[in-house]
Design a protein around this motif. Structure first.
Motif, PDB file in Angstrom:
ATOM      1  N   LYS A  45       8.778 -17.795   1.739  1.00 31.02           N
ATOM      2  CA  LYS A  45       8.074 -18.552   0.459  1.00 31.02           C
ATOM      3  C   LYS A  45       8.374 -20.132   0.667  1.00 31.02           C
ATOM      4  O   LYS A  45       7.406 -21.106   0.496  1.00 31.02           O
ATOM      5  CB  LYS A  45       8.872 -18.288  -0.925  1.00 31.02           C
ATOM      6  CG  LYS A  45       8.280 -16.637  -1.157  1.00 31.02           C
ATOM      7  CD  LYS A  45       8.972 -16.721  -2.583  1.00 31.02           C
ATOM      8  CE  LYS A  45       8.590 -15.311  -3.203  1.00 31.02           C
ATOM      9  NZ  LYS A  45       9.264 -15.089  -4.400  1.00 31.02           N
ATOM     10  N   ASP A  46       9.488 -20.642   1.051  1.00 36.75           N
ATOM     11  CA  ASP A  46       9.695 -21.965   1.479  1.00 36.75           C
ATOM     12  C   ASP A  46       8.836 -22.494   2.510  1.00 36.75           C
ATOM     13  O   ASP A  46       8.214 -23.838   2.711  1.00 36.75           O
ATOM     14  CB  ASP A  46      11.361 -22.387   1.650  1.00 36.75           C
ATOM     15  CG  ASP A  46      11.810 -21.672   2.628  1.00 36.75           C
ATOM     16  OD1 ASP A  46      11.240 -20.662   3.023  1.00 36.75           O
ATOM     17  OD2 ASP A  46      12.955 -22.053   3.029  1.00 36.75           O
ATOM     18  N   VAL A  48       5.696 -21.219   3.527  1.00 33.88           N
ATOM     19  CA  VAL A  48       4.446 -21.128   3.100  1.00 33.88           C
ATOM     20  C   VAL A  48       4.218 -22.483   2.178  1.00 33.88           C
ATOM     21  O   VAL A  48       3.364 -23.298   2.306  1.00 33.88           O
ATOM     22  CB  VAL A  48       3.986 -19.938   2.427  1.00 33.88           C
ATOM     23  CG1 VAL A  48       2.842 -20.067   1.669  1.00 33.88           C
ATOM     24  CG2 VAL A  48       4.251 -18.791   3.404  1.00 33.88           C
ATOM     25  N   ALA A  49       5.029 -22.696   1.263  1.00 34.32           N
ATOM     26  CA  ALA A  49       4.838 -23.838   0.341  1.00 34.32           C
ATOM     27  C   ALA A  49       4.847 -25.088   0.835  1.00 34.32           C
ATOM     28  O   ALA A  49       4.369 -25.972   0.812  1.00 34.32           O
ATOM     29  CB  ALA A  49       6.196 -23.732  -0.705  1.00 34.32           C
ATOM     30  N   THR A  50       5.983 -25.408   2.062  1.00 33.78           N
ATOM     31  CA  THR A  50       5.951 -26.606   2.730  1.00 33.78           C
ATOM     32  C   THR A  50       4.776 -26.775   3.548  1.00 33.78           C
ATOM     33  O   THR A  50       4.190 -27.934   3.690  1.00 33.78           O
ATOM     34  CB  THR A  50       7.080 -26.562   3.634  1.00 33.78           C
ATOM     35  OG1 THR A  50       8.339 -26.431   2.911  1.00 33.78           O
ATOM     36  CG2 THR A  50       7.308 -27.622   4.672  1.00 33.78           C
ATOM     37  N   GLU A  52       1.851 -25.647   2.744  1.00 37.22           N
ATOM     38  CA  GLU A  52       0.801 -25.949   1.886  1.00 37.22           C
ATOM     39  C   GLU A  52       0.806 -27.500   1.520  1.00 37.22           C
ATOM     40  O   GLU A  52      -0.303 -28.055   1.341  1.00 37.22           O
ATOM     41  CB  GLU A  52       0.880 -25.144   0.438  1.00 37.22           C
ATOM     42  CG  GLU A  52       0.403 -23.598   0.940  1.00 37.22           C
ATOM     43  CD  GLU A  52       0.731 -22.676  -0.261  1.00 37.22           C
ATOM     44  OE1 GLU A  52       0.147 -21.663  -0.147  1.00 37.22           O
ATOM     45  OE2 GLU A  52       1.417 -22.990  -1.343  1.00 37.22           O
ATOM     46  N   VAL A  53       1.933 -28.153   1.097  1.00 34.96           N
ATOM     47  CA  VAL A  53       2.132 -29.261   0.856  1.00 34.96           C
ATOM     48  C   VAL A  53       1.690 -30.219   1.961  1.00 34.96           C
ATOM     49  O   VAL A  53       0.903 -31.336   1.805  1.00 34.96           O
ATOM     50  CB  VAL A  53       3.536 -29.571   0.660  1.00 34.96           C
ATOM     51  CG1 VAL A  53       4.015 -31.157   0.412  1.00 34.96           C
ATOM     52  CG2 VAL A  53       3.988 -29.051  -0.644  1.00 34.96           C
ATOM     53  N   ASP A 189      13.419 -21.768  -6.853  1.00 37.93           N
ATOM     54  CA  ASP A 189      12.764 -23.031  -7.071  1.00 37.93           C
ATOM     55  C   ASP A 189      11.917 -23.629  -6.380  1.00 37.93           C
ATOM     56  O   ASP A 189      12.225 -24.400  -5.725  1.00 37.93           O
ATOM     57  CB  ASP A 189      13.900 -24.039  -7.721  1.00 37.93           C
ATOM     58  CG  ASP A 189      13.086 -25.229  -8.660  1.00 37.93           C
ATOM     59  OD1 ASP A 189      11.830 -25.146  -8.991  1.00 37.93           O
ATOM     60  OD2 ASP A 189      13.759 -26.031  -9.344  1.00 37.93           O
ATOM     61  N   VAL A 190      10.842 -22.741  -5.920  1.00 33.74           N
ATOM     62  CA  VAL A 190       9.943 -23.302  -5.041  1.00 33.74           C
ATOM     63  C   VAL A 190       9.006 -24.678  -5.411  1.00 33.74           C
ATOM     64  O   VAL A 190       8.957 -25.409  -4.435  1.00 33.74           O
ATOM     65  CB  VAL A 190       8.873 -22.201  -4.720  1.00 33.74           C
ATOM     66  CG1 VAL A 190       7.668 -22.691  -3.731  1.00 33.74           C
ATOM     67  CG2 VAL A 190       9.540 -21.044  -4.120  1.00 33.74           C
ATOM     68  N   PRO A 191       9.016 -24.861  -6.646  1.00 32.23           N
ATOM     69  CA  PRO A 191       8.074 -26.249  -6.996  1.00 32.23           C
ATOM     70  C   PRO A 191       9.059 -27.264  -6.617  1.00 32.23           C
ATOM     71  O   PRO A 191       8.628 -28.388  -6.241  1.00 32.23           O
ATOM     72  CB  PRO A 191       8.122 -26.006  -8.458  1.00 32.23           C
ATOM     73  CG  PRO A 191       7.834 -24.549  -8.683  1.00 32.23           C
ATOM     74  CD  PRO A 191       8.830 -24.090  -7.847  1.00 32.23           C
ATOM     75  N   ARG A 194       8.675 -27.934  -3.120  1.00 29.26           N
ATOM     76  CA  ARG A 194       7.426 -28.749  -2.695  1.00 29.26           C
ATOM     77  C   ARG A 194       7.469 -30.171  -3.033  1.00 29.26           C
ATOM     78  O   ARG A 194       7.197 -31.091  -2.293  1.00 29.26           O
ATOM     79  CB  ARG A 194       6.527 -28.017  -3.689  1.00 29.26           C
ATOM     80  CG  ARG A 194       6.016 -26.578  -3.106  1.00 29.26           C
ATOM     81  CD  ARG A 194       4.748 -26.416  -4.412  1.00 29.26           C
ATOM     82  NE  ARG A 194       4.549 -24.764  -3.988  1.00 29.26           N
ATOM     83  CZ  ARG A 194       3.330 -24.757  -3.058  1.00 29.26           C
ATOM     84  NH1 ARG A 194       2.680 -25.519  -2.722  1.00 29.26           N
ATOM     85  NH2 ARG A 194       3.032 -23.333  -3.177  1.00 29.26           N
ATOM     86  N   ARG A 198       6.893 -33.254  -0.412  1.00 25.42           N
ATOM     87  CA  ARG A 198       5.943 -34.024  -0.656  1.00 25.42           C
ATOM     88  C   ARG A 198       6.336 -35.572  -1.047  1.00 25.42           C
ATOM     89  O   ARG A 198       5.600 -36.405  -0.601  1.00 25.42           O
ATOM     90  CB  ARG A 198       5.240 -33.581  -1.977  1.00 25.42           C
ATOM     91  CG  ARG A 198       3.879 -34.564  -2.359  1.00 25.42           C
ATOM     92  CD  ARG A 198       3.202 -33.929  -3.999  1.00 25.42           C
ATOM     93  NE  ARG A 198       2.727 -32.453  -3.424  1.00 25.42           N
ATOM     94  CZ  ARG A 198       3.273 -31.527  -4.122  1.00 25.42           C
ATOM     95  NH1 ARG A 198       4.308 -31.931  -4.929  1.00 25.42           N
ATOM     96  NH2 ARG A 198       2.840 -30.072  -4.157  1.00 25.42           N
TER      97      ARG A 198
END
Length: 216
Positions: A45-46, A48-50, A52-53, A189-191, A194, A198
């Protein structure tokens, strides 16, 4: 109008083929290459989130699967093999899909260690560490991995869970440490992950061709 090119590349390395998932926008301002953890993959998850950012910031993104994972093994290869495979992949990418743009390298856990150890050889602009495994849990006799972080001479971001059993790396000049809720998998806390990425990425990349990154 902005378009993206997505590719899955098989890259020959000294220790077998690696697989790279590459997304390149029109006119990327830079690139981010990420490696996975010891027992996981690029779908964490981390990671993928990174990714995407980074894509949202008009960066090319490369998610790298080490040869042992491509071969179907879960047990990681020795560090020297991981480093050699990663370096071979970066050389291939910098000669092709990621040519001509500043390159930030990183990864989660084991992948972060690989990125730190090879940053100078690759010529990375910065290093992004997700859940850096500072100390083996329950093994105080094992050496700290802090020297791997300290050998990096370019800007570093560490995003670490507040309850990570692998410990908490200290901040230092040129090294920012952002603490988020959760443990080593950074999934709580994936947000927050991100937001940390970011806030850091634009400052370590040039804003226009030939311009130096903003001072940290």
């Amino acid at each position: 109008m902005t378009s993206e090119k997505d590719d899955v590349l098989d890259v020959t390395t000294p220790h077998g083929p690696a697989r790279v998932h590459v997304t390149v926008p029109d006119s990327p301002r830079g690139a981010l290459a990420l490696g996975h953890g010891a027992g996981g993959g690029v779908g964490a998850k981390d990671l993928v989130a990174t990714a995407e950012v980074a894509a949202g910031l008009s960066l090319a993104v490369a998610l790298v699967e080490q040869p042992y994972r491509v071969a179907g093994r879960r047990a990681p290869a020795p560090a020297r093999q991981l480093d050699a495979a990663w370096t071979a992949v970066m050389a291939e990418l910098r000669a092709g899909a990621l040519a001509g743009v500043p390159l930030v390298v990183g990864g989660r856990s084991s992948g972060a260690r690989v990125a730190c150890r090879t940053a100078a050889e690759i010529g990375a602009a910065a290093v992004l560490c997700l859940a850096f495994p500072l100390q083996t849990p329950g093994r105080p006799d094992r050496p700290s991995r802090l020297p791997e972080l300290e050998q990096v001479t370019v800007p570093v971001l560490v995003v670490q869970g507040e309850r990570d059993p692998f410990g908490m790396p200290p901040p230092a000049p040129g090294r920012e440490v952002v603490v988020v809720a959760g443990d080593h998998n950074l999934a709580r806390d994936v947000p927050a992950v991100r937001a940390a990425v970011r806030g850091w990425l634009p400052a370590v990349l040039p804003t226009t061709a030939g311009e130096r990154p903003a001072p940290r």
